[in-house]
Design an enzyme around this catalytic site. Structure first.
Site, PDB file in Angstrom:
ATOM      1  NE  ARG A  46      -3.007  -0.371   3.218  1.00  0.00           N
ATOM      2  CZ  ARG A  46      -3.524  -1.489   3.706  1.00  0.00           C
ATOM      3  NH1 ARG A  46      -4.383  -2.176   2.992  1.00  0.00           N
ATOM      4  NH2 ARG A  46      -3.189  -1.912   4.906  1.00  0.00           N
ATOM      5  CE  LYS A 107      -4.690 -15.670   8.879  1.00  0.00           C
ATOM      6  NZ  LYS A 107      -3.411 -15.482   9.501  1.00  0.00           N
ATOM      7  CE  LYS A 207      -4.433 -19.185  11.532  1.00  0.00           C
ATOM      8  NZ  LYS A 207      -3.869 -18.636  12.773  1.00  0.00           N
TER       9      LYS A 207
HETATM   10  N1  HSE Z   1      -3.121 -13.831  13.949  1.00  0.00           N
HETATM   11  C1  HSE Z   1      -2.705 -15.161  13.697  1.00  0.00           C
HETATM   12  C2  HSE Z   1      -2.461 -15.850  15.023  1.00  0.00           C
HETATM   13  C3  HSE Z   1      -1.455 -15.147  12.868  1.00  0.00           C
HETATM   14  O1  HSE Z   1      -2.394 -15.163  16.040  1.00  0.00           O
HETATM   15  O2  HSE Z   1      -2.335 -17.050  15.068  1.00  0.00           O
HETATM   16  C4  HSE Z   1      -1.191 -16.431  12.185  1.00  0.00           C
HETATM   17  O3  HSE Z   1      -2.238 -16.831  11.378  1.00  0.00           O
END
Ligand code: HSE
Length: 396
Positions: A46, A107, A207
């Protein structure tokens, strides 16, 4: 050595700069493993002028991200922009549509659009890879897709969000408050741009839905995940859990539920009391752990850093090494048309132990009233702890 594999990097945040550092620091080793050098040619983000602590002068800066899908000096596009829709999705569609391999850590996008993108990748024979999308540096996508490919898997579960695990284990260790620890996780680069995705369980659900599809050979069903987060957990809950022999962890669980005579998919993310002797209770900090139960392999435990620049960069570059070696294949371990559409199993008919916290007036008879209410609801009490938290108030 063969011609270099030329990479375009879209997104220069924590993970993007991690990829630049990794390809610099491990350049020779990666080239030997990949059979050819892996070099970055084009970059975009960006803001161009921001100081990211890495030298960007060797790379061609591109203002229009869409150009990367067809640029002549690019073999693979790596998307580290994030967001389930918008520019990341447009770039994925254009890149795969042009028959060019696409690597992503996104994800949210895979959870929402993975099937469409995998179908597009199949149509154009381009690789779609997303190792970095689940559990940071742990090679769990490859582990399930390739290593465990011969197994029937009926259950997959684990700690899928580094930020939540960091917060819960810090609260547990130091007795600190939730908000204070969250700020710490954000400073370390673990948290999503919108940290509510972490603490409300959405990131873990993204996930989980990907892991479920890979594990069961089912279509991704993110909307079918029952989602809870850790926002309401108090230091007092953690202390109560400890006194009862448990630790609180945010667990994502997906399983094949055949209890009503049909094969259904159950998926849930929620804080769970994990017995102190269970391996997941001892997973602390930003570590993730995934357990998959294969019918021939037995129980598999994948554990490692689930967030942060270096671990996530490791997963991104692993995908690039696969592409350089031409080791690709269906994104979800089988062609999209083979993935089963499973109906959803709800938690409504499941019988679980649960933890209830009540703040009550500390007066004679309160416990008896609670016990009577639970008896009337058909609930059996296993353990009960009462602590005074303020004058005249008790926590149960
Ligand atoms: N925000 C995510 C976590 C980063 O805390 O696991 C990895 O996907």
């Amino acid at each position: 050595m063969a011609e270099p594999l030329r990479i375009a990097l879209a997104g220069l945040g924590t993970v993007g700069t991690g990829v630049i550092r990794l390809l610099d620091e491990n350049r020779a080793l990666v080239a030997r493993r990949a059979g050819r050098p892996i070099v970055i040619t084009a970059i975009t983000a960006r803001e161009r002028s921001k100081d990211r602590g890495v030298d960007l002068t060797p790379y061609r800066w591109v203002d229009d991200m869409g150009e990367l899908a067809t640029a002549d000096d690019v073999d693979v596009v790596v998307e580290l922009v994030g967001g389930s829709d918008g520019p990341a999705l447009t770039l994925a569609r254009e890149t795969l549509g042009a028959g060019r391999p696409f690597v992503t850590a996104n994800k949210a996008m895979i959870a929402h659009h993975g099937a469409e993108l995998a179908a597009l990748a199949e149509d154009t024979s381009a690789a779609l890879k997303f190792e970095a999308a689940v559990a940071g540096g742990i090679p769990v996508i490859q582990g399930l897709r390739d290593g465990a490919a011969a197994n029937r898997i009926d259950r997959v579960y684990g700690i899928l969000n580094g930020t939540c695990n960091f917060i819960l284990s810090a609260m547990e260790r130091d007795g600190r408050d939730f908000a204070d620890v969250l700020a710490d996780a954000q400073a370390k680069g673990y948290a999503e741009a919108d940290p509510s995705f972490d603490i409300d369980g959405v990131d873990a659900a993204h996930k989980l839905s990907i892991l479920a599809s890979l594990s069961f050979g089912s279509q991704i069903d993110f909307d079918g995940v029952e989602i809870g987060g850790i926002r309401k957990i108090l230091a007092a809950d953690i202390a109560q859990a400890q006194a009862l022999g448990y630790r609180i962890r945010l667990i994502g669980l997906a399983e094949i539920d055949g209890s009503n005579g049909h094969t259904q998919l159950f998926q849930r993310v929620q804080p769970v009391l994990v017995p102190i002797e269970h391996p997941l209770a001892n997973v602390t900090g930003a570590t993730n752990a995934v357990v998959a139960e294969g019918n021939f392999s037995g129980r598999l435990l994948f554990q490692g850093a689930g967030a942060g620049d270096r671990p996530t960069a490791s997963a991104v570059v692993a995908d690039l090494v696969d592409i350089a070696r031409k080791e690709t294949g269906p994104a979800f371990s089988m062609p999209v048309g083979e993935l089963e559409a499973l109906t959803r199993a709800s938690s409504a008919h499941r019988i679980n132990k649960t933890y209830l916290r009540m703040l009550v007036a500390d007066r004679a008879g309160v416990l008896a009233e609670i016990a009577a209410a639970m008896r009337d609801a058909g609930l059996s009490i296993e353990s009960l702890i009462q602590r005074e938290v303020a004058d005249g108030t008790a926590l149960i």
